[in-house]
Design a protein around this motif. Structure first.
Motif, PDB file in Angstrom:
ATOM      1  N   GLN A  51       0.821  -1.197   0.000  1.00  0.00           N
ATOM      2  CA  GLN A  51       0.000   0.000   0.000  1.00  0.00           C
ATOM      3  C   GLN A  51       0.863   1.258   0.000  1.00  0.00           C
ATOM      4  O   GLN A  51       0.427   2.311  -0.423  1.00  0.00           O
ATOM      5  N   GLN A 341      -5.403   0.232  -7.779  1.00  0.00           N
ATOM      6  CA  GLN A 341      -6.238   0.153  -6.585  1.00  0.00           C
ATOM      7  C   GLN A 341      -6.891   1.500  -6.288  1.00  0.00           C
ATOM      8  O   GLN A 341      -8.060   1.555  -5.884  1.00  0.00           O
ATOM      9  N   HIS A 363     -11.167  -6.488  -6.646  1.00  0.00           N
ATOM     10  CA  HIS A 363     -10.177  -6.473  -7.731  1.00  0.00           C
ATOM     11  C   HIS A 363      -9.066  -7.472  -7.398  1.00  0.00           C
ATOM     12  O   HIS A 363      -8.497  -7.468  -6.318  1.00  0.00           O
ATOM     13  N   ALA A 366      -4.033  -7.296  -9.648  1.00  0.00           N
ATOM     14  CA  ALA A 366      -4.155  -5.915 -10.125  1.00  0.00           C
ATOM     15  C   ALA A 366      -3.473  -5.699 -11.466  1.00  0.00           C
ATOM     16  O   ALA A 366      -4.056  -5.127 -12.395  1.00  0.00           O
TER      17      ALA A 366
END
Length: 606
Positions: A51, A341, A363, A366
């Motif tokens: 992230q 994302q 999702h 990715a």
């Protein structure tokens, strides 16, 4: 004694492959090793997503200093000094030569499923040529509505459902969860009958097969076979890999720039490079798993690729360039994933003000599956889809070719009898791997490959631990430093060696524990076929190590203690080039061995 001759041990000597050749340019070694960072089987997993890049860069750099670059130097040293692949190179300590056969099994095991990473983007690449992309909102209206009897919410319908879902949430005191599917993922599910194979991945789920994916898989292996048939020697393969890697890197840069131009909040992009202490700690386990990718999808590729270097090639500087280049590829993958994302997150932001309503978008994969729907929002979506998926397919093909290139050369280095039939052996192995890879054309194979991927991470880490044992403890710190100094004319500092002897094993043991936990989790939901394949291709090769040790000990004369010592000493360990070999033996005071090796070639001493 610098090394022991095979004749002294009563075994057949190692006969180097004098036709193996060298890289067309020294930099080709750097480019090819950087391309090992194209590996996608680890970072394609759903739970392996960063992230925040800030939570990965610092641990990655620390790991580079602690053991990644030093281990890369050791592998490059072994291949370059001996001009041998990852099997024959273990004559540095013959009793551990079984490690070379284990690495051969790992490489072949990885290749049985890796063609999927070329086949999937090829599938999307060809469908991107259609006038209306099937996973676009316009395409969904034409094929998806009539393809299933079950109502499925997807992101194309998301904005139209705002008022309806908001009113539904307000009439219910409990939370309402609404999940939306990504059209490009639904398209992938449709080739297996429409079921959500990414969520319904129970081992007893119905077995389904995709003929479209099979054709793309066969095309992938056909391309690989054509490359090895056309670029049959080292110089030609060197040039081919150089230009294709350049093309892949150029396409990667173009893709990153284009995705950055999406209408996203700039603060969201900037936040990718910022990490809190908690995010930094959470990124360490994933970083440890990712850095194994620096050594390629199998094990020993760097050893084999370094064996094509000239004897004086500066592998220390090259190792740093390789790791930095791979880290840049890693950052590019992370940026693309983060933007993809963020795109879906931005769609559902207007739900934040609705009470008791939780909306999410499913999702998956990715870079491979979800990215298709993002590109349909761009201008000229067909063009960008073909560029992006063509890049992914090219990267996967390069990884397969590089891994096979190291495998073939290692086989020919070890088995002299096969050198006269290079073409037949090469195409035969490719054909066998192509047949074995057909399982990945099923819904089980597409999902459960991750179990074998985690098994390979465990094996790679274990092999690196054994490598440190063989080179720095059995062969010895002093001799290793001496050989490095002779080859490069510069010393490998003692503190670096001690770092590898004492600190690196601790890091590798931690990585080993993480890979065991991940492998256990992946196998808990995998199919019986994957379990059996893992036993034959991952577990059973380890039985060869003690078996080969016993065989070598039985082939050596004398008491057990003497046999063990003789089997641990380097055997025929010298540079391939005669001039360098003579210089090496002169420097170590062993002129008599050169005469012996140059005169006796055929018979084994009884």
């Amino acid at each position: 004694m610098v090394y022991e001759s095979s004749y002294d041990s009563g075994r057949r000597p190692h006969k180097p492959d004098l036709t193996r050749g060298y890289w067309a340019a020294p930099s080709d070694f750097v480019y090819t090793c950087i391309s090992l960072g194209f590996r996608m089987d680890v970072i394609s997993m759903g739970w392996f997503i960063y992230q925040h890049m800030g939570g990965a860069v610092i641990p990655y750099i620390v790991c580079m200093f602690l053991f990644v670059v030093p281990i890369m130097v050791i592998q490059s040293f072994m291949g370059q000094f001996s001009s041998s692949g990852f099997i024959s190179v273990f004559r540095i300590s013959p009793i551990f030569k079984g490690l070379g056969y284990i690495s051969l099994g790992v490489n072949l095991a990885v290749l049985t499923y890796y063609s999927m990473f070329a086949a999937v983007p090829l599938l999307y690449f060809f469908h991107s040529m259609r006038p209306t992309i099937p996973w676009s909102c316009e395409g969904m209206e034409k094929w998806f509505i009539n393809s299933t009897e079950v109502e499925v919410e997807h992101s194309c319908k998301l904005k139209d459902m705002v008022e309806i879902n908001a009113s539904m949430a307000k009439t219910n005191d409990s939370y309402k969860y609404i999940g939306y599917e990504v059209p490009s993922v639904l398209f992938f599910n449709s080739i297996f009958g429409g079921d959500d194979i990414m969520d319904n991945y129970e081992y007893n789920s119905p077995f389904m097969f995709s003929w479209e994916l099979l054709l793309c898989t066969m095309l992938s292996w056909g391309i690989v076979a054509a490359v090895f048939y056309r670029f049959y020697n080292t110089e030609l393969m060197s040039k081919f890999l150089r230009y294709t890697i350049w093309a892949s890197l150029a396409l990667l840069v173009i893709s990153v720039i284009r995705f950055l131009l999406l209408s996203l909040d700039f603060k969201y992009i900037f936040s990718y490079f910022i990490a809190t202490p908690r995010e930094l700690a959470e990124g360490i386990p994933n970083t440890l798993l990712f850095i194994v990718s620096a050594f390629g999808p199998g094990w020993g590729s760097i050893i084999a690729l370094a064996s094509f270097n000239r004897f004086k090639t500066n592998i220390m500087n090259f190792s740093w360039l390789i790791c930095i280049g791979q880290m840049c590829i890693f950052m590019a993958y992370g940026i693309l994933t983060h933007i993809i994302q963020g795109y879906f997150q931005s769609i559902i932001e207007h739900y934040d003000e609705v009470d008791n309503l939780y909306v999410y978008v499913n999702h998956h994969w990715a870079l491979y599956l979800s990215s298709g729907s993002v590109m349909t929002t761009m201008s000229w979506p067909n063009l960008w889809s073909m560029i992006f998926f063509g890049m992914l397919a090219l990267m996967a093909l390069i990884t397969m070719i590089t891994c096979l290139f190291s495998v073939f050369q290692s086989i020919f280095d070890e088995f002299e009898i096969l050198r006269a039939r290079r073409t037949e052996v090469t195409l035969g192995i490719i054909g066998i791997l192509a047949v074995l890879s057909l399982y990945t054309c099923s819904n089980h194979g597409v999902v459960f490959f991750s179990a074998m991927s985690m098994d390979s991470l465990f094996t790679q880490t274990t092999l690196n631990l054994f490598l440190l044992l063989v080179v720095l403890w059995i062969y010895g710190r002093i001799r290793f430093q001496r050989d490095i100094e002779f080859m490069l004319g510069q010393r490998f500092s003692t503190w670096k060696v001690n770092m590898l002897r004492f600190v690196a094993p601790i890091c590798l043991i931690i990585l080993l524990l993480i890979s065991v936990i991940a492998a256990f989790y992946e196998h808990s939901v995998a199919s019986i076929v994957v379990h059996i394949a893992a036993i034959f291709l991952i577990v059973l090769p380890w039985l060869y190590l003690p078996g080969y040790m016993i065989y070598v000990l039985l082939q050596t004369s004398g008491p057990f203690k003497m046999r063990f010592r003789r089997c641990c000493r380097p055997l025929d360990w010298y540079p391939l080039e005669m001039e360098e070999r003579q210089r090496y033996e002169e420097a170590m005071g062993n002129m008599d061995i050169t005469h012996q090796l140059s005169q006796m070639e055929d018979e084994v001493v009884p």
